[in-house]
Design an enzyme around this catalytic site. Structure first.
Site, PDB file in Angstrom:
ATOM      1  N   LYS A   1     -22.444 -24.547  76.857  1.00 40.03           N
ATOM      2  CA  LYS A   1     -23.537 -23.715  77.377  1.00 40.03           C
ATOM      3  C   LYS A   1     -24.024 -22.742  76.302  1.00 40.03           C
ATOM      4  O   LYS A   1     -25.209 -22.609  76.051  1.00 40.03           O
ATOM      5  CB  LYS A   1     -23.030 -22.972  78.616  1.00 40.03           C
ATOM      6  CG  LYS A   1     -24.080 -22.121  79.286  1.00 40.03           C
ATOM      7  CD  LYS A   1     -23.533 -21.533  80.567  1.00 40.03           C
ATOM      8  CE  LYS A   1     -24.512 -20.503  81.108  1.00 40.03           C
ATOM      9  NZ  LYS A   1     -24.026 -19.849  82.322  1.00 40.03           N
TER      10      LYS A   1
ATOM     11  N   GLU B   1     -10.718 -18.921  87.641  1.00 33.54           N
ATOM     12  CA  GLU B   1     -11.695 -18.227  86.805  1.00 33.54           C
ATOM     13  C   GLU B   1     -12.700 -17.477  87.692  1.00 33.54           C
ATOM     14  O   GLU B   1     -13.218 -16.431  87.296  1.00 33.54           O
ATOM     15  CB  GLU B   1     -12.425 -19.220  85.878  1.00 33.54           C
ATOM     16  CG  GLU B   1     -13.046 -18.554  84.664  1.00 33.54           C
ATOM     17  CD  GLU B   1     -13.463 -19.537  83.579  1.00 33.54           C
ATOM     18  OE1 GLU B   1     -12.704 -19.709  82.607  1.00 33.54           O
ATOM     19  OE2 GLU B   1     -14.547 -20.120  83.688  1.00 33.54           O
TER      20      GLU B   1
HETATM   21  O1  F6P Z   1     -13.237 -19.994  78.732  1.00 33.87           O
HETATM   22  C1  F6P Z   1     -14.294 -19.436  79.363  1.00 33.87           C
HETATM   23  C2  F6P Z   1     -15.564 -20.211  79.332  1.00 33.87           C
HETATM   24  O2  F6P Z   1     -16.581 -19.294  79.140  1.00 33.87           O
HETATM   25  C3  F6P Z   1     -15.796 -21.025  80.597  1.00 33.87           C
HETATM   26  O3  F6P Z   1     -16.214 -20.297  81.666  1.00 33.87           O
HETATM   27  C4  F6P Z   1     -16.765 -22.015  80.104  1.00 33.87           C
HETATM   28  O4  F6P Z   1     -16.930 -23.049  80.993  1.00 33.87           O
HETATM   29  C5  F6P Z   1     -16.104 -22.402  78.803  1.00 33.87           C
HETATM   30  O5  F6P Z   1     -15.619 -21.182  78.287  1.00 33.87           O
HETATM   31  C6  F6P Z   1     -16.945 -23.121  77.809  1.00 33.87           C
HETATM   32  O6  F6P Z   1     -18.075 -22.406  77.430  1.00 33.87           O
HETATM   33  P1  F6P Z   1     -19.285 -23.111  76.711  1.00 33.87           P
HETATM   34  O7  F6P Z   1     -19.860 -24.106  77.644  1.00 33.87           O
HETATM   35  O8  F6P Z   1     -20.256 -22.006  76.404  1.00 33.87           O
HETATM   36  O9  F6P Z   1     -18.771 -23.748  75.469  1.00 33.87           O
END
Ligand code: F6P
Length: 544
Positions: A204, A349
């Site tokens: 994300k 979480e």
């Molecule tokens: O570890 C926490 C977190 O922010 C999760 O909530 C999220 O799904 C994961 O890391 C991965 O984040 P990203 O999709 O931004 O790589």
């Protein structure tokens, strides 16, 4: 806390006191209609709470608690796209991704439902192109393997669903890499032909250290074999489209989503691309439709028949009245092997919080630890503790009435085991029964007396059994949305923000600070003696 809430909590606690002295054996003996009054259906889905240590009166007190917490209004605020994630000033609108939000509802003040549909159409078309060989490897051949790189919410949902829907796979093979441990990537791609492999980078934020490290290594692996043609073997899923571009993935290969889709709620978005590649767009839409079914049920069914509401209230009972700090999730379905890990993130979480929405301390213990493995394997490892250990661990059982495999014998045995475990937990075996059974088997009296305490099962251990017709895209969508909304209901009653996750920040920051010291740079200032000692020890071990 409002007066109404305080009163409602007291009423729930009184119900807990009342039921304390009554075992499940007794509750079942007293009420032959218990199954009928404590099991609830939605379509072919049946959720049986009758083996929980509740009764109708306790459930009514819990329903009054939900009303005092203004659960319906809070639920409607989520579906309406209000910024209920107050610490990040965001909506939580994953339901919009599966058609659960009315056309035309403005999301996040700007993005409308038709934009969601347009992005969905784009990533599903890409999935079909990969499956059909129209999106081909650089040499014109089809991709045989897809490697999805992501972690947490950008990994657990797709991995869980791809595994769950194995009989529906008719696309290229799909694999998952999440851990920054180089072993994960190395073991996954060993033997793969880079010329036939598509790498999806799912993040994300597009900044997560594990994912970016794995993505760089995977890109280097592709480049070593394909040179400047490697770009054709990369695609990204991210809400940080610019960062994906800077990484070298061309715009047309970046599939976006929005900040109002939380990581652990994102499998319905472009994060679901590996699922769509594995099972195809039509089946992926059935997965979405299953979740939308559950959204509609959650929004419209009266609380007393509303599965996510009831499941959330039972969780509250387990955690705050029975004071159970952990719960087990045991799918009697090998294809749901990753479902416990998925729900573990969803629950822990979302609701693993010690401050309430207003920043003050929470009034009661919040999320339990969630863990589990598929049955029957679990029976042969940790069920001993569930039956005879000193702590009570409530269990969720999930089982399908029908298998996807033709051989019905396996399935009958699987179902019999699932039901038997619920029975054994609830009703146990008394000392007298244990002695009598040994007597009937010809064991002498002295031995029977000596062994009886070891062979006694206390029972009175709660479980919920979830039965659906069979595991397929639609039923999986429904099941996942049931758990999502259950977690939401719990969060409302605990008055926490279920959509942020600040608790993961500190460790990430500290890892960034420590990393140079592992390359021989000086230790960061003020580092504690334990961590410093460990780094020096690791340094010596590396030199060996
Ligand atoms: O570890 C926490 C977190 O922010 C999760 O909530 C999220 O799904 C994961 O890391 C991965 O984040 P990203 O999709 O931004 O790589």
């Amino acid at each position: 806390m409002s007066d109404a809430m305080a009163l409602a909590w007291r009423a729930v606690e009184r119900e807990g006191e009342r039921l304390k002295g009554h075992s499940l054996r007794e509750l079942f003996a007293r009420d032959p209609g218990r199954f009928a009054s404590l099991s609830f259906a939605f379509g072919d889905l049946l959720v049986d709470f009758s083996k929980e240590r509740i009764d109708r009166a306790a459930l009514d007190a819990l329903l009054a608690l939900a009303e005092a917490a203004e659960l319906p209004a809070r639920r409607d605020a989520m579906f309406a796209g209000e910024r209920i994630n107050t610490t990040e000033d965001r909506a939580a609108l994953h339901s919009a991704l599966r058609g659960g939000t009315d056309e035309g509802v403005a999301m996040d003040g700007a993005v409308a439902a038709h934009e969601v549909m347009a992005v969905q159409a784009r990533f599903l078309a890409f999935a079909e192109d990969v499956r059909g060989g129209r999106c081909a490897a650089r040499d014109g051949g089809p991709f045989t393997d897809v490697v999805h790189i992501g972690i947490g919410g950008s990994h657990l949902g797709p991995e869980m669903a791809v595994r769950a829907l194995r009989p529906d796979h008719d696309g290229p093979r799909v694999h998952f890499v999440s851990n920054v441990d180089g072993a994960d990537l190395a073991d996954t791609i060993r033997g793969f032909d880079p010329a036939r492999t598509l790498v999806l980078v799912a993040s994300k934020t597009f900044t997560t250290q594990e994912t970016m490290t794995n993505a760089r290594s995977a890109r280097a692996w592709l480049e070593a074999a394909l040179g400047d043609r490697a770009g054709a073997h990369l695609a990204a899923i991210s809400s940080n489209v610019d960062a994906a571009g800077a990484f070298g993935i061309r715009r047309g290969r970046v599939f976006g989503f929005w900040d109002w889709v939380g990581g652990r709620y994102s499998l319905w978005s472009a994060i679901g691309l590996p699922i769509a590649i594995a099972i195809g767009a039509a089946r992926f839409r059935r997965l979405l439709a299953g979740a939308a079914d559950m959204d509609a049920h959650f929004r419209t069914a009266p609380p007393c028949r509303n599965l996510p509401v009831l499941a959330g209230l039972v969780s509250i009972w387990r955690r705050n009245v029975m004071r159970c700090p952990s719960v087990a999730l045991i799918p009697y379905d090998q294809r749901l092997a990753r479902f416990p890990a998925y729900v573990q993130q969803l629950e822990m979480e979302s609701n693993g919080k010690r401050v309430a929405r207003d920043g003050g301390p929470v009034a009661r213990p919040t999320a339990p630890a969630v863990w589990g493995e598929p049955g029957t394997n679990a029976q042969h490892s940790f069920f001993q503790l569930l039956h005879q250990g000193t702590d009570v661990v409530p269990v969720d059982f999930i089982v399908a009435a029908q298998a996807r495999e033709a051989d019905a014998d396996h399935h009958r045995l699987l179902v019999a085991n699932c039901l038997a475990q619920g029975q054994a937990l609830a009703f146990g075996r008394t000392r007298d029964e244990a002695r009598a059974e040994m007597g009937a088997a010809g064991v002498d009296e002295v031995t029977a007396e000596r062994l009886a305490p070891h062979r006694t099962f206390p029972g009175d251990r709660p479980s919920t059994t979830i039965v659906h017709h069979r595991l397929d895209p639609r039923s999986l969508g429904r099941l996942v949305a049931l758990y999502e909304h259950r977690v939401f209901v719990e969060g409302v009653l605990w008055d926490v923000n279920s959509f942020d996750q600040w608790g993961v920040e500190l460790g990430k920051k500290l890892a960034d600070r420590l990393r140079p010291a592992l390359d021989g740079s000086p230790l960061p200032e003020g580092v504690d003696v334990s961590t410093a000692g460990l780094i020096r020890h690791l340094d010596r071990s590396t030199a060996r």
